[in-house]
Design an enzyme around this catalytic site. Structure first.
Site, PDB file in Angstrom:
ATOM      1  N   CYS A   2       0.824  -1.220   0.000  1.00 51.26           N
ATOM      2  CA  CYS A   2       0.000   0.000   0.000  1.00 51.26           C
ATOM      3  C   CYS A   2       0.855   1.268   0.000  1.00 51.26           C
ATOM      4  CB  CYS A   2      -0.875   0.051   1.242  1.00 51.26           C
ATOM      5  SG  CYS A   2      -1.820  -1.433   1.524  1.00 51.26           S
ATOM      6  N   ARG A  27       5.089   0.249  -5.962  1.00 55.67           N
ATOM      7  CA  ARG A  27       5.051  -0.583  -4.757  1.00 55.67           C
ATOM      8  C   ARG A  27       4.110  -1.767  -4.923  1.00 55.67           C
ATOM      9  NH1 ARG A  27       6.803   2.516  -0.240  1.00 55.67           N
ATOM     10  NH2 ARG A  27       5.457   1.413   1.197  1.00 55.67           N
ATOM     11  N   TRP A  72      -3.009  -2.761  -1.512  1.00 56.10           N
ATOM     12  CA  TRP A  72      -2.551  -4.109  -1.867  1.00 56.10           C
ATOM     13  C   TRP A  72      -3.299  -5.027  -0.907  1.00 56.10           C
ATOM     14  CZ3 TRP A  72       0.462  -8.228   0.128  1.00 56.10           C
ATOM     15  CH2 TRP A  72       1.004  -9.085  -0.843  1.00 56.10           C
ATOM     16  N   ASN A  97      -1.764   1.611   5.842  1.00 56.53           N
ATOM     17  CA  ASN A  97      -0.858   0.598   5.294  1.00 56.53           C
ATOM     18  C   ASN A  97      -0.415  -0.257   6.474  1.00 56.53           C
ATOM     19  OD1 ASN A  97       1.274  -0.833   4.228  1.00 56.53           O
ATOM     20  ND2 ASN A  97       2.596   0.937   3.867  1.00 56.53           N
ATOM     21  N   GLY A  98      -0.562  -1.576   6.371  1.00 55.78           N
ATOM     22  CA  GLY A  98      -0.172  -2.450   7.484  1.00 55.78           C
ATOM     23  C   GLY A  98      -1.294  -3.423   7.785  1.00 55.78           C
ATOM     24  N   GLU A 480      18.127 -17.013  -8.756  1.00 49.96           N
ATOM     25  CA  GLU A 480      17.668 -15.640  -9.006  1.00 49.96           C
ATOM     26  C   GLU A 480      17.085 -15.528 -10.425  1.00 49.96           C
ATOM     27  OE1 GLU A 480      16.954 -13.192  -7.344  1.00 49.96           O
ATOM     28  OE2 GLU A 480      17.037 -11.474  -8.688  1.00 49.96           O
ATOM     29  N   LYS A 484      13.281 -14.397 -11.251  1.00 50.03           N
ATOM     30  CA  LYS A 484      12.936 -13.292 -12.160  1.00 50.03           C
ATOM     31  C   LYS A 484      11.951 -13.776 -13.221  1.00 50.03           C
ATOM     32  CE  LYS A 484      14.017 -10.650 -10.324  1.00 50.03           C
ATOM     33  NZ  LYS A 484      14.756 -10.359  -9.149  1.00 50.03           N
ATOM     34  N   GLU A 487       8.406 -14.453 -11.700  1.00 47.68           N
ATOM     35  CA  GLU A 487       7.606 -13.330 -11.200  1.00 47.68           C
ATOM     36  C   GLU A 487       7.138 -12.386 -12.292  1.00 47.68           C
ATOM     37  OE1 GLU A 487       9.559 -10.943  -8.180  1.00 47.68           O
ATOM     38  OE2 GLU A 487      11.456 -11.085  -9.203  1.00 47.68           O
ATOM     39  N   HIS A 503      18.996 -36.585  -9.225  1.00 48.91           N
ATOM     40  CA  HIS A 503      18.337 -37.084  -8.007  1.00 48.91           C
ATOM     41  C   HIS A 503      16.831 -36.807  -8.019  1.00 48.91           C
ATOM     42  CE1 HIS A 503      22.189 -38.122  -6.309  1.00 48.91           C
ATOM     43  NE2 HIS A 503      22.630 -36.918  -6.597  1.00 48.91           N
ATOM     44  N   LYS A 602       6.181  -4.151  -4.176  1.00 48.50           N
ATOM     45  CA  LYS A 602       7.611  -3.831  -4.142  1.00 48.50           C
ATOM     46  C   LYS A 602       8.159  -3.914  -2.726  1.00 48.50           C
ATOM     47  CE  LYS A 602      11.509  -2.470  -5.741  1.00 48.50           C
ATOM     48  NZ  LYS A 602      12.274  -3.523  -6.428  1.00 48.50           N
TER      49      LYS A 602
END
Ligand code: F6R
Length: 607
Positions: A2, A27, A72, A97-98, A480, A484, A487, A503, A602
């Protein structure tokens, strides 16, 4: 996560609110809204879509006091009725926000008092709580009283319809700052939202509540005592949050890596030798006592930590463990007071990393070091030692330049630790410094491979899965690369240390499974080549990012991208860039929202 913007001025502040939200879009959010006081009434506009839609919907709205929000979703689906601001009886409006952990019991109490709930959010309880304490017309006191009843994390903005020149804001566990203007004042989740109106900023501290008026403001700490906080001049460059010639922030940020690396390494590369003082004055006395290192971080930042483990153990000879912050924070671990706890975070506000840091401190770890990209962030403030990555603002949700600068910072930590432990002689130190000075130019050469990678990406567009392989310190780089890709292109991708293939995961390999391999010319090269043969023998299509001198050649089913040079210990930093570009171009092929991938935020300021 948010975003919040608030303003009190003598002009119409709707454009300021909307532009601020546009700056906070990076964000991550799923709905947006704003409320202003106009002729003694609250006027609210909300949208379940983008801020651009909110801008259109609010084109005829005006007001000189207002708060705005990008949401969000945590409690309640993304929808207009759950979008903030939330209001109580057309008198109080709140953005938040939270997460309020005790919202269910507060909701039950407030319902009993006759308050009607129109959303599924935890935030709405704050609006009604403030309303319930507002009888005497003191918005500051009403907000402070309401906050004392909340359990959880918040950054909030509160206004009242009958109080047209005052805004109350507060933070605890979520970021919020105050922008100081001339005859007008603002609040925002980060500075990028406020650069349009001011550079003068006050970073609010945990538990602070601020009463924001037209010409003045007053800050109170958690105990309610009035406090002074310094006004700082933000050095954030307005251009650095502009897209410029690039199509997406992610592409821009990938290309900013040579400069970001140069900035992060600047002080060291200009000096003749490495000193602990680059991590803070106390490092001189702390580092000689350190017996082991514990790295705590999430996501991409955790991958940086995983690379650093190889460096720290091999070069500095110091035992190192790397933990996922969200796991460590709930684990009963055995502390060693002579461990250096290193948190790595782009934002410096990630709730899990912050909680892991506090958990480490509570279990008896006194030596803490933050590697972070945001100078005034909570993680920086709560750590004894620090090294700032100087990547500049990272807007794209998928982290790129923050990661490679974290690696550069961790390499400096490795070298300083090695020196303190007597494992770095003068000659080797100079050699490493020479390699670090060359790193930005080496990165530039890698980025020149972009057109070839864009071509390669076309072969991924119709794929649903991908495997990423690496060995040693390049395994985290493969991880990584997979992160990438998943996402931003939504292709399912997993990474394995190449030796693990046989394996289990080898069973997945067929002609529809692209296998991407990071192939540096290191001691594991011959073993990696055998692993690649195992893939080819099962019909798997290989995409090999190989150092020039590896003698791996293109053939049927084997696509090669040749890296310009081999960089020794710094190789993971350079091998990252082509994987970032691959994910970027695959996402372009798939037409996804590259900078704002679905469901992601973000700055993850909630648990
Ligand atoms: C992935 C990504 C995330 C972050 C993670 C931690 O591209 O950006 O995995 O790395 O959310 O964030 P910070 O580094 O801000 O603590």
């Amino acid at each position: 996560m948010c975003g919040i913007v608030g303003a009190v001025a003598k002009r119409n502040i709707v454009p300021v609110l909307v532009n601020g939200l546009l700056r906070l879009e990076y964000r991550g959010y799923d709905s947006a809204g704003l409320v202003v006081v106009h002729e003694g009434k609250l006027e609210r506009v909300r949208s379940a879509g983008r801020v651009a839609e909110l801008r259109q919907k609010s084109a005829n709205t005006t007001g000189q006091l207002g708060i705005a929000h990008t949401r969000w979703a945590t409690h309640g689906i993304p929808s207009e009725r759950n979008a903030h601001p939330h209001m109580s009886r057309n008198l109080i409006a709140v953005v938040h926000n939270g997460i309020i952990e005790n919202y269910e019991e507060l909701r039950a109490e407030l319902s009993e008092q006759g308050y009607e709930f129109t959303s599924d959010t935890d935030t709405e309880v704050i609006a009604h709580l403030v309303h319930s304490h507002y009888a005497q017309g003191n918005l500051l006191l009403a907000t402070q009283t309401a906050l004392s009843q909340l359990v959880g994390a918040y950054a909030i903005g509160v206004i009242a319809a009958d109080n047209p020149q005052q805004l109350i804001a507060a933070r605890k566990g979520s970021p919020l700052l105050l922008g100081v203007g001339e005859g007008e004042n603002f609040v925002g989740s980060d500075m990028s939202a406020l650069l349009q109106v001011t550079r003068n900023v006050v970073y609010l501290e945990e538990g602070d509540v601020v009463e924001v008026n037209l010409d003045s403001y007053r800050i109170f700490d958690e105990q309610g005592t009035e406090v002074q906080r310094p006004v700082q001049i933000s050095e954030l460059d307005n251009d650095s949050v502009e897209l410029g010639e690039y199509k997406h922030y992610m592409q821009k940020e990938i290309h900013e890596q040579p400069q970001a690396l140069a900035n992060t390494l600047e002080s060291v590369c200009n000096s003749q030798s490495l000193v602990p003082g680059i991590f803070g004055a106390e490092a001189n006395s702390i580092f000689p006592k350190i017996e082991s290192i514990l790295i705590l971080a999430c996501g991409t930042s955790n991958h940086a930590g995983q690379v650093a483990r190889y460096w720290l153990e091999e070069i500095a000879g110091i035992p190192c463990t790397v933990e996922i912050a969200s796991e460590y924070r709930y684990r009963a671990s055995v502390p060693n007071p002579n461990t250096l706890v290193v948190t790595i975070s782009q934002s410096g506000e990630t709730a899990d990393t912050l909680a892991a840091l506090n958990h480490a401190k509570a279990t008896g770890h006194g030596y803490t070091l933050a590697i972070c990209n945001v100078p005034e962030s909570a993680i920086i403030r709560q750590s004894k030692l620090r090294l700032l990555t100087r990547a500049g603002p990272e807007i794209g949700v998928a982290s790129t330049k923050a990661f490679t600068t974290q690696l550069a910072a961790l390499f400096l930590l490795t070298l300083v630790m090695a020196k303190v432990r007597g494992r770095l002689d003068e000659k080797r130190e100079q050699q490493f410094l020479h390699e670090l000075r060359h790193l930005p130019a080496a990165m530039q050469k890698v980025l020149a491979l972009e057109p070839q990678i864009a071509e390669m990406a076309k072969l991924f567009a119709d794929k649903h899965h991908a495997l990423f392989l690496g060995r040693g310190m390049h395994f985290p780089i493969a991880a990584e690369g997979a992160l990438k890709l998943k996402e931003i292109s939504y292709i399912h991708a997993e990474a394995y240390p190449a030796g693990e293939l046989k394996h289990g995961p080898l069973a997945l390999v067929d002609k529809d499974m692209p296998v991407v391999s990071v192939a540096p010319n290191d001691t594991l090269l011959e073993k990696l080549k055998s692993n690649l043969q195992e893939v080819r023998a099962r019909g798997g299509e290989l995409y090999v990012f190989a150092d020039a001198d590896t003698h791996i050649h293109a053939s049927e089913g084997v696509h090669i991208l040749q890296m310009p040079e081999h960089a020794g210990f710094l190789s993971p930093i350079l091998h990252t860039a082509p994987l970032q570009l691959l994910a970027y171009y695959v996402a372009l092929q798939k037409g996804t929202d590259v900078d704002k991938p679905r469901n992601l935020a973000k700055s993850v300021t909630v648990e």
